[in-house]
Scaffold this active site. Structure first.
Site, PDB file in Angstrom:
ATOM      1  N   ARG A   1       1.022  -1.230  -0.104  1.00  0.00           N
ATOM      2  CA  ARG A   1      -0.364   0.268  -0.381  1.00  0.00           C
ATOM      3  C   ARG A   1       1.323   0.802   0.008  1.00  0.00           C
ATOM      4  NH1 ARG A   1      -2.845   2.070  -2.698  1.00  0.00           N
ATOM      5  NH2 ARG A   1      -4.151   0.228  -2.931  1.00  0.00           N
TER       6      ARG A   1
ATOM      7  N   LYS B   1       2.301  25.318  -2.269  1.00  0.00           N
ATOM      8  CA  LYS B   1       1.153  24.638  -1.682  1.00  0.00           C
ATOM      9  C   LYS B   1       1.037  22.856  -2.080  1.00  0.00           C
ATOM     10  CE  LYS B   1      -2.072  28.766  -2.915  1.00  0.00           C
ATOM     11  NZ  LYS B   1      -2.726  29.023  -3.773  1.00  0.00           N
TER      12      LYS B   1
ATOM     13  N   LYS C   1       4.787  39.192  -0.816  1.00  0.00           N
ATOM     14  CA  LYS C   1       3.547  38.235  -0.702  1.00  0.00           C
ATOM     15  C   LYS C   1       2.691  39.586   0.137  1.00  0.00           C
ATOM     16  CE  LYS C   1       1.658  34.906  -0.990  1.00  0.00           C
ATOM     17  NZ  LYS C   1       2.007  34.395  -3.132  1.00  0.00           N
TER      18      LYS C   1
ATOM     19  N   GLU D   1       4.845  39.931  -5.542  1.00  0.00           N
ATOM     20  CA  GLU D   1       3.295  40.050  -5.387  1.00  0.00           C
ATOM     21  C   GLU D   1       2.939  41.222  -6.383  1.00  0.00           C
ATOM     22  OE1 GLU D   1       0.581  37.107  -4.118  1.00  0.00           O
ATOM     23  OE2 GLU D   1      -0.095  38.722  -3.282  1.00  0.00           O
TER      24      GLU D   1
ATOM     25  N   ASP E   1      -0.831  39.196  -9.580  1.00  0.00           N
ATOM     26  CA  ASP E   1      -1.903  38.401  -8.583  1.00  0.00           C
ATOM     27  C   ASP E   1      -3.335  38.316  -8.951  1.00  0.00           C
ATOM     28  OD1 ASP E   1      -2.978  36.413  -6.719  1.00  0.00           O
ATOM     29  OD2 ASP E   1      -3.599  38.953  -5.420  1.00  0.00           O
TER      30      ASP E   1
END
Length: 284
Positions: free
Chosen positions: A103, A138, A170, A199, A220
């Site tokens: 698995r 992410k 950011k 950004e 963005d």
């Protein structure tokens, strides 16, 4: 494939999580010294990714079981397009050992091949356009090294790996610093890194970034027409990265705006695992 300590730690944690003190079903039903021959089979068209991690996993598992390695014969290599029904690899060794690792090995291949397959689909959408598809941070906690490897296997490029290896200013940084220009200038004055990315959400901030000599500007969540205008404003003075809301349906339109990079979070946060199974073919 160069493995780092983090990957080995993740694989060891997977063993503890899934196997623990042992596979009690196999302990009841399978003879301790039984050897088998098995095959890993893909059940849908895909781009293969993850075999080096699977081989490393079985090597670590052998130490865990104080057993000899499973012999793995690879019929395909990472990056190959595999048609449904094809045998990816053959495995020979102790049955209890192989069943215990089944698995985890399949989870690795299914997850990473899913990412590589989705990445390849994005690459095909932008064929002929000089733009790079980038991943993001992410990723699944602990699996970033593997998942970013899968993006590269599918033909994409890696953005920064983590917070420590590149400056990316950011919106929250800008809020604290006061403005785009102030943030970029402060980062430039630190003289720690050569390239600064920032950004921006509108044309005014884009002009600030350019005037502060940012190296890369992330646009963005801009729409297509806004990105086209941003490219005209930049006029090659700064590299542009499109970010936010990019999908297979619109990525070509985004690429045609003239941006240099397109970052796509869904490569890692939303890729569907492909269907792969392991079948025991023969008892030896």
């Amino acid at each position: 494939m160069i493995f780092n300590q983090l990957v080995d730690e993740v694989l060891n944690l997977a063993i503890i999580e899934d196997i623990g003190t042992g596979d009690i079903t196999s302990q009841i039903l399978v003879s301790e010294n039984l050897n088998v021959h098995a095959e890993i089979i893909c059940k849908e068209d895909m781009i293969l990714a993850g075999m080096p991690f699977v081989k490393r996993f079985f090597s670590i598992l052998a130490d865990y079981f104080s057993s000899s390695d499973i012999y793995i014969e690879e019929h395909c290599k990472d990056g190959d397009f595999i048609e449904k029904g094809k045998v990816v690899a053959s495995l020979t060794g102790n049955a209890m050992f192989l069943l215990a690792g089944e698995r985890i090995a399949l989870n690795i291949l299914q997850r990473l091949s899913g990412i590589a397959t989705l990445t390849k689909q994005f690459i095909e959408k932008i064929e002929g356009i000089p733009v790079k598809i980038l991943d993001t941070r992410k990723t699944t906690p602990g699996l970033r090294f593997m998942e970013k490897y899968a993006v590269k296997t599918g033909g994409g490029y890696n953005h920064r790996f983590a917070l420590y290896d590149a400056i990316l200013i950011k919106d929250n940084h800008i809020k604290i610093a006061g403005s785009v220009k102030e943030s970029v200038l402060k980062a430039k004055n630190s003289a720690v890194y050569q390239k600064i990315e920032v950004e921006v959400k509108n044309f005014e901030e884009l002009e600030e970034a350019i005037s502060a000599n940012a190296d890369i500007v992330m646009l963005d969540n801009m729409d297509i027409e806004s990105m086209k205008k941003a490219v005209r404003i930049a006029k090659g003075r700064v590299l542009l990265e499109a970010s936010g809301g990019v999908s297979l349906e619109n990525v070509r339109d985004v690429a045609l705006t003239g941006v240099d990079f397109i970052s796509v979070g869904c490569l890692t946060h939303s890729a569907k695992a492909v269907d792969i199974s392991m079948k025991i073919r023969k008892v030896i």
